[in-house]
Design a protein around this motif. Structure first.
Motif, mmCIF file in Angstrom:
data_model
loop_
_atom_site.group_PDB
_atom_site.id
_atom_site.type_symbol
_atom_site.label_atom_id
_atom_site.label_comp_id
_atom_site.label_asym_id
_atom_site.label_seq_id
_atom_site.Cartn_x
_atom_site.Cartn_y
_atom_site.Cartn_z
ATOM 1 N N LEU A 1 2.652 -37.539 86.816
ATOM 2 C CA LEU A 1 1.723 -38.469 86.814
ATOM 3 C C LEU A 1 0.262 -38.160 85.868
ATOM 4 O O LEU A 1 -0.847 -39.194 85.576
ATOM 5 N N CYS A 2 0.010 -37.204 86.342
ATOM 6 C CA CYS A 2 -1.300 -36.298 85.814
ATOM 7 C C CYS A 2 -0.773 -34.324 86.044
ATOM 8 O O CYS A 2 -0.212 -34.286 86.393
ATOM 9 N N LEU B 1 -2.527 -35.147 92.331
ATOM 10 C CA LEU B 1 -3.513 -36.483 92.292
ATOM 11 C C LEU B 1 -5.095 -36.883 92.825
ATOM 12 O O LEU B 1 -5.612 -37.113 93.272
ATOM 13 N N ALA C 1 -3.416 -42.128 91.359
ATOM 14 C CA ALA C 1 -3.045 -41.854 89.650
ATOM 15 C C ALA C 1 -3.460 -43.584 89.081
ATOM 16 O O ALA C 1 -2.293 -44.290 88.265
ATOM 17 N N ARG D 1 3.666 -46.331 90.263
ATOM 18 C CA ARG D 1 2.466 -45.480 89.379
ATOM 19 C C ARG D 1 3.287 -45.767 87.956
ATOM 20 O O ARG D 1 2.523 -45.450 87.172
#
Length: 519
Positions: free
Chosen positions: A251-252, A257, A267, A316
């Protein structure tokens, strides 16, 4: 919050029930005006219990409370830890540059050499495993998972070939490197050497052409070029690629996060204010695009180690998967003791000192700084503080011990907890832990766990087992220590320990996935 009310409003994994979301939130995820103070604190930040599911209003940056406090504080006041972190922030690309090695590449294995080593082993098949570092040297939860999987593979007469980047990075390898990315190979846990991804791919193509069955699993993509990993999967002709959600790197680049290393962001959309304020925000769009291309190119089964992680990730992530399933790293079973231990008047905290422990890596996102502050506030006042980690602490604790859990000593931490007579483990994670071995090891060692609503599967495990307490924030934690809450909890734990015990079943990791590995 009362336990019955919590069950009515939230699923077991911590996700608000449908009626809760409908009543409390608008369609865009922001709080309805009537319930704004239920969702937000006075300074406008989202309360921890709702942090995963609520959206910050666009006209109110998520850091507003911190920025206002910083701007209004007189300059003569010392900087808080958060302010010091913010002032020390550097562009993410500079951090990446600092990770770069200055040493030259070693002599590289050729495709012929790799194929020869794989061919000379008498096994029923080959498992390719991808991680982000040397799981045989570096301690950690992901590394322990890969050790367990290697052990399960060799027990099934399978060859286990692990690849991790020769150049460690806090992000994906540059897209321009592709198959030229250098990787280090471990064969059944032993160092094989270093090569380039394209050489591994060529060797695997020959293995498949010769009739060898090949399976593949991804534990982490950090430091890898996903485009080259996809080429390897196609060469192996995988029909189902298990992809473990050990954290939120999908997600990142900030895999926990943590916005600017300070607060859990949940997120948000890449166009959000939160991303605009964060050092990871600039690189996140390309990161997500490369992840999307990888998932679209392959038949992937996403594996979450807990129901909480599965629920959060699916809420997410837009990444396409064949299926999303849960395979826990460990399962605890509670049984009554065959014969209750003799009551010897030790269940009351005054019989011997209350002992509070910290387990594992001493990093802020697992609550280390909070534990240190609790030592400074309550140390020397009758509460013992114990640190069990792979490194020395020396922050004023009463006792410490070096512990390194491996697949050969899976109970090392739980034994250390029991031997140190730890009553309560403080696991004040500031991110949504996807599993948390230390939570399970604490309980297996007889301790209960104190945590907060942001801690993901730590909170879920405490609520499901009843072995501990979930406190709203650090102020509530301090009050719990000062006002007798800790003493009452420890008395309850000690009485309960006389009547029950826990047994653990350790996962075989991807081999616990039904239908996987046809070798």
């Amino acid at each position: 919050m009362h336990p019955l009310l919590y069950k009515l409003m939230f699923h077991k994994a911590g996700k608000p029930r449908g009626w809760t979301r409908f009543v409390f939130f608008r369609k865009n995820g922001t709080a309805r005006p009537l319930f704004y103070r239920v969702i937000h604190k006075k300074n406008g930040t989202i309360r921890p219990r709702w942090a995963y599911w609520a959206t910050q209003p666009l006209d109110q940056p998520a850091d507003q409370g911190l920025i206002t406090a910083q701007d209004s504080r007189p300059e003569v006041q010392p900087l808080s830890a958060a302010e010091q972190t913010l002032r020390a922030l550097r562009p993410f690309e500079q951090t990446v540059a600092d990770w770069r090695k200055t040493t030259e590449l070693p002599d590289l294995l050729t495709p012929d050499e790799i194929y020869a080593r794989l061919s000379e082993l008498a096994s029923s098949g080959l498992v390719l495993s991808l991680g982000h570092d040397n799981y045989r040297v570096i301690p950690g939860g992901v590394q322990l998972c890969i050790q367990q999987e290697e052990k399960a593979a060799t027990a099934r007469n399978l060859t286990y070939l692990h690849l991790h980047p020769w150049q460690p990075l806090p992000c994906l390898a540059d897209i321009s490197e592709g198959g030229r990315v250098p990787v280090t190979l471990l064969l059944n846990g032993e160092m094989l050497g270093t090569t380039r991804m394209e050489s591994v791919t060529q060797a695997i193509e020959r293995c498949v052409a010769s009739g060898k069955n090949v399976d593949m699993v991804v534990h982490h993509l950090m430091g890898h070029a996903p485009e080259a990993v996809a080429d390897l999967a196609r060469a192996a002709q995988v029909r189902d690629l298990p992809f473990w959600l050990h954290d939120f790197f999908t997600l990142c680049p900030s895999y926990t996060l943590q916005r600017n290393g300070l607060a859990f962001c949940g997120a948000p959309e890449v166009t959000s204010n939160a991303c605009g304020l964060c050092v990871y925000g600039v690189s996140r769009p390309q990161h997500l695009a490369r992840m999307a291309a990888f998932f679209e190119a392959l038949p992937i089964t996403a594996i979450a180690p807990s129901d909480h992680t599965a629920a959060f990730w699916s809420s997410r992530s837009q990444l396409p998967v064949r299926r999303l399933t849960t395979v826990p790293h460990m399962v605890l079973t509670e049984t009554a003791r065959p014969r209750p231990q003799t009551a010897i008047a030790t269940n009351h905290p005054k019989a011997h000192p209350i002992t509070v422990g910290y387990l594992g890596a001493m990093v802020d996102h697992k609550g280390w700084s909070v534990f240190v502050r609790m030592i400074h506030r309550f140390g020397g006042g009758g509460i013992r503080f114990v640190v069990l980690s792979d490194k020395a602490a020396n922050v004023g604790e009463d006792a410490s011990g070096k512990v390194h859990v491996t697949s050969d000593s899976p109970d090392a931490m739980s034994r250390a907890v029991r031997e140190a007579k730890i009553d309560v483990v403080l696991h004040w994670a500031s991110w949504a832990e996807t599993f948390s071995f230390t939570t399970y090891e604490a309980m297996l060692g007889g301790a209960w766990v104190l945590t907060n609503p942001l801690s993901g599967n730590v909170q879920a495990s405490v609520l499901a087992s009843g072995r501990g307490a979930v406190l709203e924030d650090e102020a509530a934690l301090v009050a719990f220590f000062a006002d007798g809450g800790l003493e009452r909890l420890v008395a309850e734990r000690r009485a309960y320990a006389e009547k029950t015990e826990l047994q653990a079943r350790t996962s075989a990791m991807t081999f616990d996935l039904p239908g996987w590995s046809t070798t």
